[in-house]
Design an enzyme around this catalytic site. Structure first.
Site, PDB file in Angstrom:
ATOM      1  N   TRP A   7       9.738   9.641  -6.513  1.00  0.00           N
ATOM      2  CA  TRP A   7       9.067   9.703  -5.204  1.00  0.00           C
ATOM      3  C   TRP A   7       9.325   8.448  -4.394  1.00  0.00           C
ATOM      4  CZ3 TRP A   7       5.595  12.551  -2.201  1.00  0.00           C
ATOM      5  CH2 TRP A   7       4.869  11.821  -1.246  1.00  0.00           C
ATOM      6  N   ASN A  60       7.847   6.715  -0.445  1.00  0.00           N
ATOM      7  CA  ASN A  60       7.276   6.825   0.894  1.00  0.00           C
ATOM      8  C   ASN A  60       7.703   5.627   1.741  1.00  0.00           C
ATOM      9  OD1 ASN A  60       4.790   6.418  -1.072  1.00  0.00           O
ATOM     10  ND2 ASN A  60       4.045   5.515   0.801  1.00  0.00           N
ATOM     11  N   ASP A  61       6.809   4.855   2.274  1.00  0.00           N
ATOM     12  CA  ASP A  61       7.131   3.921   3.364  1.00  0.00           C
ATOM     13  C   ASP A  61       8.327   2.988   3.113  1.00  0.00           C
ATOM     14  OD1 ASP A  61       4.592   4.913   3.696  1.00  0.00           O
ATOM     15  OD2 ASP A  61       3.617   2.958   3.832  1.00  0.00           O
ATOM     16  N   ARG A 110      -4.665  -3.191   4.594  1.00  0.00           N
ATOM     17  CA  ARG A 110      -3.345  -3.150   3.950  1.00  0.00           C
ATOM     18  C   ARG A 110      -2.170  -3.195   4.929  1.00  0.00           C
ATOM     19  NH1 ARG A 110      -5.836   1.839   2.957  1.00  0.00           N
ATOM     20  NH2 ARG A 110      -4.954   3.567   4.148  1.00  0.00           N
ATOM     21  N   ASP A 111      -0.980  -3.261   4.316  1.00  0.00           N
ATOM     22  CA  ASP A 111       0.323  -3.166   4.986  1.00  0.00           C
ATOM     23  C   ASP A 111       0.623  -4.379   5.864  1.00  0.00           C
ATOM     24  OD1 ASP A 111       0.122  -0.686   3.760  1.00  0.00           O
ATOM     25  OD2 ASP A 111      -0.452   0.351   5.605  1.00  0.00           O
ATOM     26  N   SER A 134       2.404  -1.136   0.659  1.00  0.00           N
ATOM     27  CA  SER A 134       3.397  -1.546   1.656  1.00  0.00           C
ATOM     28  C   SER A 134       3.250  -2.988   2.114  1.00  0.00           C
ATOM     29  CB  SER A 134       3.312  -0.616   2.865  1.00  0.00           C
ATOM     30  OG  SER A 134       3.864   0.616   2.512  1.00  0.00           O
ATOM     31  N   TRP A 167       3.475  11.174  -5.562  1.00  0.00           N
ATOM     32  CA  TRP A 167       2.971   9.819  -5.344  1.00  0.00           C
ATOM     33  C   TRP A 167       2.210   9.370  -6.592  1.00  0.00           C
ATOM     34  CZ3 TRP A 167      -1.758   7.212  -4.910  1.00  0.00           C
ATOM     35  CH2 TRP A 167      -1.703   5.967  -4.278  1.00  0.00           C
ATOM     36  N   GLU A 203      -2.672   2.415   9.753  1.00  0.00           N
ATOM     37  CA  GLU A 203      -1.794   1.961   8.678  1.00  0.00           C
ATOM     38  C   GLU A 203      -0.538   1.317   9.280  1.00  0.00           C
ATOM     39  OE1 GLU A 203      -2.583   4.652   4.846  1.00  0.00           O
ATOM     40  OE2 GLU A 203      -1.346   5.702   6.304  1.00  0.00           O
ATOM     41  N   GLN A 225       8.290   2.176  -0.973  1.00  0.00           N
ATOM     42  CA  GLN A 225       7.188   2.606  -1.836  1.00  0.00           C
ATOM     43  C   GLN A 225       7.761   3.648  -2.790  1.00  0.00           C
ATOM     44  OE1 GLN A 225       3.235   1.873  -1.375  1.00  0.00           O
ATOM     45  NE2 GLN A 225       4.717   0.220  -1.411  1.00  0.00           N
TER      46      GLN A 225
END
Ligand code: FRU
Length: 484
Positions: free
Chosen positions: A34, A36-37, A158-159, A97, A61, A214, A53
């Site tokens: 998997w 993601n970002d 976050r991030d 992230s 995830w 986010e 990610q």
């Protein structure tokens, strides 16, 4: 020398079993598992580094790792060992992230350490802190622990996106305060380890603007200060905000006192089904480049059954124009991938279909809207998608065709005062990216045509369409080896 961990070996072994039907040939994706970002996008010591990610152990995830790829030219990529694992007290629930900076030659990552305080996956009981890691070889990273803790009463924090300006380090972090009005918090530091809260840079004023913002990103382009966010909690309105979450931008001025004066309201960056959590960085020659996650939370992902899920969009050069729009265009370096070329003379068609005999990956197609009379006209891409102009609604539509009714939906953009439309389109095994009129709009969607079926066929319904130009190219694979 780099060593491969058990997770890397698992990914490489599972990659051999991945079904390639929908696996991209010219988009960055994990070998298996998997993603993601996009995280930590940076040009440093002669290489572009992209992190992502990543859950290496399945196509769902899970506890987040940071996967890692490098490139000399932003086109040809090489997989590197996983850079971050969720193995410390402060990040054991996932290395979420974050971003990368060049601290006088020291390659530094700032990311969110997530900890589940209740059951795993219960995000009503979490602790999120911003952590630092550094590397001397650009491959192996040493963790230095948390550098910034959440403010009182805030769990979702976050991030971090960090940048250098005004003789200082700055960081924006997304947060969900108790009011459930999403916000971007601004911090400042002399050294990347000691951070001081400066102010809330921007925040939602109504619930329709989102409860959590986010992946903030803040940069100057064409003398405008652009704030990117990926808000959760915006409801669909007409043609807009149709995806589970959205990514958008505001334009304004970052004042001398570091406050932000917003000049243009939030606009979605991309109008397709699959674009989220973009991050931008400065290329070697100063261009601003943005990459998004080409997928969407909660959407049906048929490739999960094939051993992988998630890819990045093509890198896009970002500019801001005088009409208040962020222009996103595919980076010109991608032209290196072109091989077989075909072009058609201008033609028109009336109530019929005209198919190209060969399947290409990159297309430049223009329609003369003023001279076309059909109610709907455009082209199909195999049995997976239709891209057409709807003369009645005056919109360009990307319709995804599927027997799965969660996937069989359309996205569209307005065609206001257009007499011509130029489409620059990239079709990979399971994705379509459409750049409209030099990047004024983009539509990015995954699609799932049946095996080997994505040739282009032009068509019109009830009337004539005038096609003013067609050019197409085949594109090479980007994961050959890193070009020297
Ligand atoms: C955005 C996001 C981030 C978070 C990461 C977790 O897609 O939810 O806010 O850091 O994904 O994987």
């Amino acid at each position: 020398m780099e060593t491969l961990s058990d997770a890397d070996i698992f990914v490489k072994n599972t990659a051999k079993t991945v079904d390639n039907l929908y696996y991209p040939t010219f988009h960055v994706a994990a070998e298996s598992g998997w993603i993601n970002d996009p995280n930590g996008l940076i040009y440093i010591n002669g290489y572009y580094h992209f992190f992502f990610q990543h859950y290496p152990y399945s196509a769902e995830w899970g506890p987040m790792h940071w996967g890692h790829v490098i490139s000399k030219d932003l086109v040809h990529w090489e997989h590197l060992p996983i850079a971050l694992y969720p193995d410390q007290d402060y990040d054991r629930g996932g290395c979420y992230s974050g971003s990368a900076v060049d601290n006088n030659g020291v390659f530094t990552l700032i990311y969110t350490g997530n900890v589940w305080l209740g059951a795993e996956g219960d995000d009503t009981h979490i602790r999120q802190v911003q952590c630092m890691a550094t590397s001397t070889d650009g491959i192996n990273f040493i963790k230095h622990g948390p550098v910034l803790y959440p403010p009182e009463g805030i769990m979702h924090f976050r991030d971090p996106k960090v940048w250098r300006a005004r003789d200082s380090w700055w960081m924006v972090v997304g947060a969900r305060p108790q009011t459930n009005l999403g916000e971007v918090r601004l911090y400042q530091s002399p050294n990347l380890t000691d951070w001081t809260f400066v102010r809330i840079l921007d925040q939602a004023t109504t619930s329709q603007e989102g409860f959590m913002w986010e992946c903030p990103d803040f940069f100057n382009v064409n003398n405008k200060d652009i704030l990117i966010t990926s808000p959760q909690g915006i409801d669909a309105q007409g043609y807009d905000y149709r995806n589970h979450f959205q990514s958008g931008y505001r334009c304004g001025v970052w004042e001398k006192d570091s406050s932000y004066t917003v000049q243009e309201e939030f606009k979605e960056i991309d109008h397709g089904h699959d674009f989220y959590a973009p991050q931008s960085f400065t290329a070697a020659d100063g261009r601003r480049i943005m990459v998004g996650w080409m997928n969407m939370w909660n959407s049906t992902m048929p490739t999960q059954k094939q051993g992988w899920a998630g890819a990045f969009t093509l890198p896009r050069e970002v500019n801001y124009n005088e009409h208040g729009r962020l222009l996103c265009t595919p980076i010109t370096e991608l032209e290196q991938l072109r091989s077989d070329y075909n072009a058609l003379k201008p033609f028109s068609l009336t109530n019929m279909r005209v198919g190209l005999a060969t399947q290409y990956q990159e297309y430049k197609i223009s329609f003369d809207l003023a001279k076309s009379t059909a109610e709907r006209y455009g082209f199909t891409i195999g049995d997976g998608a239709k891209i057409f102009i709807d003369s009645q609604s005056k919109r360009l539509v990307l319709e995804r065709l599927s027997t799965d009714l969660t996937l069989n939906t359309e996205r569209s953009i307005p065609l206001i005062a257009c007499s011509k439309i130029n489409l620059h389109i990239f079709v990979d095994a399971s994705s379509i990216e459409i750049f409209v009129n030099d990047g004024e709009y983009t539509l990015t969607s995954n699609f799932y045509p049946s095996a080997g079926n994505n040739t282009v066929t032009f068509y019109t319904e009830n009337g004539k369409a005038v096609v003013s130009s067609v050019e197409c190219w085949k594109l090479a694979n980007i994961f050959s080896s890193c070009s020297e």
